[in-house]
Design a protein around this motif. Structure first.
Motif, PDB file in Angstrom:
ATOM      1  N   GLY A 320      -6.231  -0.577  19.268  1.00 18.85           N
ATOM      2  CA  GLY A 320      -7.383  -1.476  17.823  1.00 18.85           C
ATOM      3  C   GLY A 320      -8.354  -1.828  18.985  1.00 18.85           C
ATOM      4  O   GLY A 320      -8.761  -2.478  19.893  1.00 18.85           O
ATOM      5  N   GLU A 321      -9.600  -1.709  18.289  1.00 19.33           N
ATOM      6  CA  GLU A 321     -10.375  -2.020  18.013  1.00 19.33           C
ATOM      7  C   GLU A 321     -11.022  -3.531  17.264  1.00 19.33           C
ATOM      8  O   GLU A 321     -12.104  -4.242  17.585  1.00 19.33           O
ATOM      9  CB  GLU A 321     -11.709  -1.423  18.176  1.00 19.33           C
ATOM     10  N   GLU A 322      -9.725  -4.036  16.391  1.00 20.23           N
ATOM     11  CA  GLU A 322      -9.971  -4.636  15.186  1.00 20.23           C
ATOM     12  C   GLU A 322     -10.256  -6.089  16.335  1.00 20.23           C
ATOM     13  O   GLU A 322     -10.409  -6.896  17.346  1.00 20.23           O
ATOM     14  CB  GLU A 322      -8.350  -5.433  14.689  1.00 20.23           C
ATOM     15  N   GLU A 323     -11.350  -7.141  15.292  1.00 14.04           N
ATOM     16  CA  GLU A 323     -11.696  -8.813  15.723  1.00 14.04           C
ATOM     17  C   GLU A 323     -10.941 -10.040  15.760  1.00 14.04           C
ATOM     18  O   GLU A 323      -9.920  -9.271  14.547  1.00 14.04           O
ATOM     19  CB  GLU A 323     -12.598  -8.907  15.629  1.00 14.04           C
ATOM     20  N   ILE A 324     -11.312 -11.109  16.149  1.00 13.34           N
ATOM     21  CA  ILE A 324     -10.170 -11.748  15.873  1.00 13.34           C
ATOM     22  C   ILE A 324     -10.345 -12.294  14.671  1.00 13.34           C
ATOM     23  O   ILE A 324     -11.147 -12.442  14.074  1.00 13.34           O
ATOM     24  CB  ILE A 324      -9.992 -13.434  16.994  1.00 13.34           C
ATOM     25  N   THR A 325      -9.214 -12.990  13.551  1.00 14.56           N
ATOM     26  CA  THR A 325      -9.736 -12.980  12.256  1.00 14.56           C
ATOM     27  C   THR A 325      -9.097 -14.586  12.856  1.00 14.56           C
ATOM     28  O   THR A 325      -9.575 -15.103  13.377  1.00 14.56           O
ATOM     29  CB  THR A 325      -8.117 -12.129  12.135  1.00 14.56           C
ATOM     30  N   GLN A 326      -9.517 -15.164  11.549  1.00 12.11           N
ATOM     31  CA  GLN A 326      -9.810 -16.559  11.259  1.00 12.11           C
ATOM     32  C   GLN A 326      -8.495 -17.310  11.353  1.00 12.11           C
ATOM     33  O   GLN A 326      -8.353 -18.463  11.766  1.00 12.11           O
ATOM     34  CB  GLN A 326     -10.078 -17.111   9.618  1.00 12.11           C
ATOM     35  N   GLU A 327      -7.484 -16.557  10.867  1.00 16.01           N
ATOM     36  CA  GLU A 327      -6.496 -17.657  10.826  1.00 16.01           C
ATOM     37  C   GLU A 327      -6.004 -17.660  12.219  1.00 16.01           C
ATOM     38  O   GLU A 327      -5.030 -18.514  13.096  1.00 16.01           O
ATOM     39  CB  GLU A 327      -5.307 -16.401  10.126  1.00 16.01           C
ATOM     40  N   GLU A 328      -6.153 -16.410  12.942  1.00 16.09           N
ATOM     41  CA  GLU A 328      -5.755 -16.765  14.624  1.00 16.09           C
ATOM     42  C   GLU A 328      -6.898 -17.337  15.082  1.00 16.09           C
ATOM     43  O   GLU A 328      -6.430 -17.914  16.166  1.00 16.09           O
ATOM     44  CB  GLU A 328      -6.745 -14.838  15.504  1.00 16.09           C
ATOM     45  N   LEU A 329      -7.657 -17.381  14.963  1.00 13.61           N
ATOM     46  CA  LEU A 329      -9.377 -18.518  15.339  1.00 13.61           C
ATOM     47  C   LEU A 329      -8.678 -19.808  14.946  1.00 13.61           C
ATOM     48  O   LEU A 329      -8.632 -21.348  16.365  1.00 13.61           O
ATOM     49  CB  LEU A 329     -10.582 -18.560  15.037  1.00 13.61           C
ATOM     50  N   LYS A 330      -7.581 -20.562  14.179  1.00 10.15           N
ATOM     51  CA  LYS A 330      -6.628 -21.295  13.539  1.00 10.15           C
ATOM     52  C   LYS A 330      -6.451 -21.858  14.464  1.00 10.15           C
ATOM     53  O   LYS A 330      -5.918 -23.127  15.067  1.00 10.15           O
ATOM     54  CB  LYS A 330      -6.708 -21.612  12.754  1.00 10.15           C
TER      55      LYS A 330
END
Length: 430
Positions: A320-330
């Protein structure tokens, strides 16, 4: 033969009803005309390709989807003709010319209209000088196979699949540079000034020399044709060589490979080392002129790519080409994230925390530095040394499955001439 033509006319009507009437529902429950919106974008030159999902066709008409799978090459041409007839209905505004080919097409439409409106019927354009449909189209049609379609091993792709839509998967071993490929050659005569068009359906062609125009033929003036590059139509072209996975090779055999031709939007979608799944039409290579004489009775085959998707090495799922979510950034900002990542490498192997951290840094890579004119590479190399049975090979094989592009080899396989490289001239692109 007349019955066959009538059948295809009925099939074109079915394709027209599908394109204009197929709807999906969005998140709010509203109807959305999936392909009608794409036709509007193509008419306004905002989109250059349209992909027909056979899942949608099967939902609309199962028999039509089956016919497309069994005779994809024919239905590709039929779909392009149907879209050409529908585009004027979806055009809502005049689109300014974006390149030289747009200017040529507009000028040819004006010439055609003047010829039709003229009072002299004898001045009509000869049949051999009519505009090829490939020259006037500014879009490409692709088919995406159904989600439940089986993947055919590369060594099982044989003559029975000619002209059909097939699914294969493998690893890309070679990808050429993207170069312009001529689709329609345009010539002008040095005597009568008439334009002549030559559609090209293979990787090579024999240029025309003598003018087939009516004036030159009647007067026997012997006009010579000159190739006009600006009036011809080109498309992006790339040749890809895909090899079957090592686990699909029977014992004692060598891996088979298949040649894939990617055109237009399907180019630059993969690089050597990528694991890909390809939908395409299996076709023989047409040879003309001197090549047809020298090849004799032999014929090469290729896969005309309609969809290229990168696959995950471990699970054979599409990447997939999904970007990093806010939860993953935390989670990335947490204190012990480094330890969490390193412990997730080969979790079935206990201990070896320092080795796993080193392998994690190997996967991430370093940073190139240039202090005082010196160049220090950021690449990390690791040599694991230890007693037998301490999971050196298991860690290595896990990293091989985890890395998106890697090659697992042994000392026996890489010794001698195993890792030598040779530079060879490509016979197709030079």
């Amino acid at each position: 033969m007349a019955k066959k033509a009538a059948d295809y006319e009925a099939e074109k009507q079915k394709l027209k009803e599908f394109l204009s009437g197929f709807t999906t529902q969005d998140d709010q429950g509203r109807k959305k005309f999936k392909y009608a919106e794409q036709l509007t974008a193509i008419a306004h030159r905002e989109q250059v390709s349209i992909t027909i999902d056979l899942d949608d066709v099967a939902e609309h008409d199962e028999e039509l989807a089956q016919a497309i799978r069994e005779n994809t090459r024919r239905y590709n041409n039929l779909m392009a003709e149907v879209i050409e007839t529908l585009l004027p209905d979806y055009k809502e505004r005049d689109v300014p010319a974006r390149d030289a080919l747009d200017v040529f097409i507009k000028h040819r439409h004006l010439m055609d209209a003047r010829t039709v409106d003229g009072a002299n019927p004898a001045a009509a354009q000869p049949v051999r000088n009519t505009f090829p449909p490939e020259l006037m189209r500014r879009y490409e049609v692709y088919f995406k196979s159904q989600s439940n379609e089986k993947v055919i091993p590369i060594r099982e792709v044989k003559a029975s699949q000619i002209g059909k839509l097939v699914n294969v998967k493998g690893i890309v071993v070679r990808a050429t540079e993207v170069k312009p490929m001529m689709q329609v050659a345009t010539y002008t005569c040095d005597q009568c000034g008439a334009e002549t068009y030559q559609p090209i359906v293979s990787t090579s062609f024999m240029p025309q020399i003598n003018c087939p125009g009516e004036d030159c033929r009647v007067n026997r003036s012997g006009g010579r044709l000159t190739l006009q590059s600006r009036g011809s139509k080109f498309t992006k072209f790339q040749e890809i060589k895909v090899q079957e996975h090592s686990d699909a090779v029977p014992v004692g055999h060598i891996p088979r490979s298949i040649t894939v031709y990617a055109r237009g939007d399907q180019t630059r979608l993969c690089a050597p080392g990528d694991h890909v799944g390809i939908n395409g039409i299996y076709l023989p290579i047409r040879k003309e002129g001197f090549q047809a004489m020298t090849s004799g009775l032999l014929s090469d085959t290729y896969l005309e790519a309609h969809r290229i998707a990168k696959l995950n090495k471990a699970e054979d799922d599409e990447v997939g080409e999904e970007e990093i979510t806010q939860e993953e950034l935390k989670q990335l900002a947490e204190q012990d994230f480094y330890n969490k990542l390193s412990s997730s490498i080969a979790p079935e192997i206990f201990g070896h925390e320092d080795v796993k951290k080193a392998l994690l840094l190997l996967l991430v890579g370093g940073v190139d530095k240039n202090p005082a004119g010196m160049k220090i590479r950021g690449n990390i190399n690791i040599c694991l040394m230890g007693d037998p049975g301490v999971a050196k090979s298991q860690l290595l094989s896990y990293i091989d499955r985890l890395a998106p592009r890697s090659q697992y080899t042994t000392g026996r396989g890489s010794s001698g001439v195993g890792l030598t490289a040779a530079v060879m001239k490509d016979p197709l692109t030079g």
